[in-house]
Design a protein around this motif. Sequence first.
Motif, short mmCIF file in Angstrom:
data_model
loop_
_atom_site.label_atom_id
_atom_site.label_comp_id
_atom_site.label_asym_id
_atom_site.label_seq_id
_atom_site.Cartn_x
_atom_site.Cartn_y
_atom_site.Cartn_z
N ARG A 281 0.82 -1.22 0.00
CA ARG A 281 0.00 0.00 0.00
C ARG A 281 0.86 1.27 0.00
N LYS A 282 1.92 1.29 0.79
CA LYS A 282 2.68 2.52 0.98
C LYS A 282 3.79 2.72 -0.06
N TYR A 283 4.31 1.64 -0.64
CA TYR A 283 5.49 1.77 -1.49
C TYR A 283 5.30 1.27 -2.92
N PHE A 284 4.49 0.22 -3.12
CA PHE A 284 4.46 -0.43 -4.43
C PHE A 284 3.26 -0.07 -5.29
N LEU A 285 2.18 0.43 -4.70
CA LEU A 285 1.03 0.79 -5.53
C LEU A 285 1.37 1.93 -6.47
N PHE A 286 2.21 2.87 -6.01
CA PHE A 286 2.63 4.01 -6.82
C PHE A 286 4.15 4.14 -6.73
N PRO A 287 4.87 3.23 -7.40
CA PRO A 287 6.33 3.16 -7.20
C PRO A 287 7.10 4.39 -7.62
N PHE A 288 6.61 5.12 -8.64
CA PHE A 288 7.35 6.31 -9.05
C PHE A 288 7.18 7.43 -8.02
N ASN A 289 6.03 7.50 -7.40
CA ASN A 289 5.87 8.45 -6.30
C ASN A 289 6.83 8.11 -5.16
N THR A 290 6.96 6.80 -4.89
CA THR A 290 7.90 6.37 -3.86
C THR A 290 9.32 6.77 -4.21
N ALA A 291 9.72 6.53 -5.46
CA ALA A 291 11.07 6.88 -5.90
C ALA A 291 11.34 8.37 -5.75
N MET A 292 10.38 9.19 -6.18
CA MET A 292 10.57 10.63 -6.08
C MET A 292 10.58 11.10 -4.63
N ALA A 293 9.78 10.46 -3.78
CA ALA A 293 9.78 10.82 -2.36
C ALA A 293 11.14 10.53 -1.73
N ILE A 294 11.76 9.42 -2.11
CA ILE A 294 13.09 9.08 -1.60
C ILE A 294 14.11 10.12 -2.07
N LEU A 295 14.04 10.49 -3.35
CA LEU A 295 14.95 11.50 -3.86
C LEU A 295 14.72 12.85 -3.18
N HIS A 296 13.46 13.18 -2.94
CA HIS A 296 13.13 14.42 -2.23
C HIS A 296 13.78 14.40 -0.85
N LEU A 297 13.67 13.27 -0.17
CA LEU A 297 14.28 13.14 1.16
C LEU A 297 15.79 13.35 1.08
N ARG A 298 16.42 12.75 0.08
CA ARG A 298 17.87 12.89 -0.05
C ARG A 298 18.28 14.33 -0.33
N VAL A 299 17.51 15.01 -1.19
CA VAL A 299 17.83 16.41 -1.49
C VAL A 299 17.73 17.26 -0.23
N ARG A 300 16.66 17.06 0.54
CA ARG A 300 16.48 17.85 1.75
C ARG A 300 17.57 17.55 2.78
N GLU A 301 17.97 16.27 2.88
CA GLU A 301 19.04 15.92 3.82
C GLU A 301 20.36 16.52 3.37
N ALA A 302 20.62 16.50 2.06
CA ALA A 302 21.84 17.10 1.55
C ALA A 302 21.85 18.61 1.79
N GLN A 303 20.69 19.25 1.64
CA GLN A 303 20.60 20.69 1.90
C GLN A 303 20.86 21.00 3.37
N ARG A 304 20.30 20.18 4.26
CA ARG A 304 20.54 20.39 5.69
C ARG A 304 22.01 20.18 6.03
N ALA A 305 22.61 19.14 5.42
CA ALA A 305 24.03 18.88 5.68
C ALA A 305 24.90 20.03 5.18
N ALA A 306 24.56 20.57 4.00
CA ALA A 306 25.33 21.68 3.45
C ALA A 306 25.19 22.92 4.32
#
Length: 327
Positions: A281-306
């Motif tokens: 339900r949370k990850y596989f029904l809409f896998p591209f949304n999941t992929a983009m959410a993970i990338l969004h998380l990484r971008v925000r974490e990289a911004q915080r680290a910077a």
Amino acid sequence: QPRAGETEASALRLYIDTPKPATHDMERWPTCMRQTLRAGVTDEAEGACLVIPTVNINCEWDVCDPATHSRLRAMPSWRGTGHNHIIWDYIDHHTIKYRTDEALFLKTSMRLSDYRPGFDLPAPLLPNGEAARVSPAELAAARGRRSLLASFKGVCQSSSRRPQLAKLHNGRDLIMVCTNGGGRGSAQHWDYKTLMLSSVFSVAPAGNGLHSFRLAEAIFFGSIPVIVDDEVTLPFCSVLDWRRFSVRIRQSQVSQLPQLLRAIPPAEVARMQTRLAEVKRKYFLFPFNTAMAILHLRVREAQRAAAKGDGGGGGGGGGGGGGGGGE
């Protein structure tokens, strides 16, 4: 859209390139992606944080246009490096068939040794046919009727471990049949959908590549997947602990599979089934949304680290494709 506490400039912006993919079965993919991810998609490559090219989506049966790398480098946004570009690859081969410079991969078949934690994004093969259309009522009815310990039905390539699986068939609680003949059972006696809905575990061995459709199909049918592969990087492994809802064995352990599955306590099986439904339900029904959410998380974490000045990288990675992960 920017979330609470974010500014317009810090929100993820994705640009999907405009050339139509040369691969026939992928022609509609960019349009589908724009519709699915509309809130985060921009029409201007210059204002994007991430770019998905489409000139590279041209591979048929693992054969790709030899000019692909030149076409990627010709993109104004590539800027000689491919930084912040996402290479979408849906073919069976475990490596990308053309140079990608420093782009990241959103790929369905990737070896653990090639996976770059916190950077690449292993993705699932999407389920075919009946698995994608199974209803909640059918899944609810199957909950108390899974009388088979484990099953597999499919083409048994001689170069794979699938013929070994067929030797485990006992006609009672282990149904392992090859649709191209061989083995101890007849495939025509077993309806695929009924088999999947009747099985506690469904074996998902490698097919033509490191992966197969059966992994996602098992998840959609509510049957705990058994992954028979030593090398494949599992989808969304940076955020999913696959040990909580699947079983993974080495190829050399195929003959021990019945004993390994029977040794799992019923209470643990029940917990795995519950988690499996959540993951679907949370990850596989809409896998591209999941992929983009993970990338969004990484971008925000990289911004915080910077912002903190610690030089942190992609973030949200690690996890090991073998089955560990965040969660």
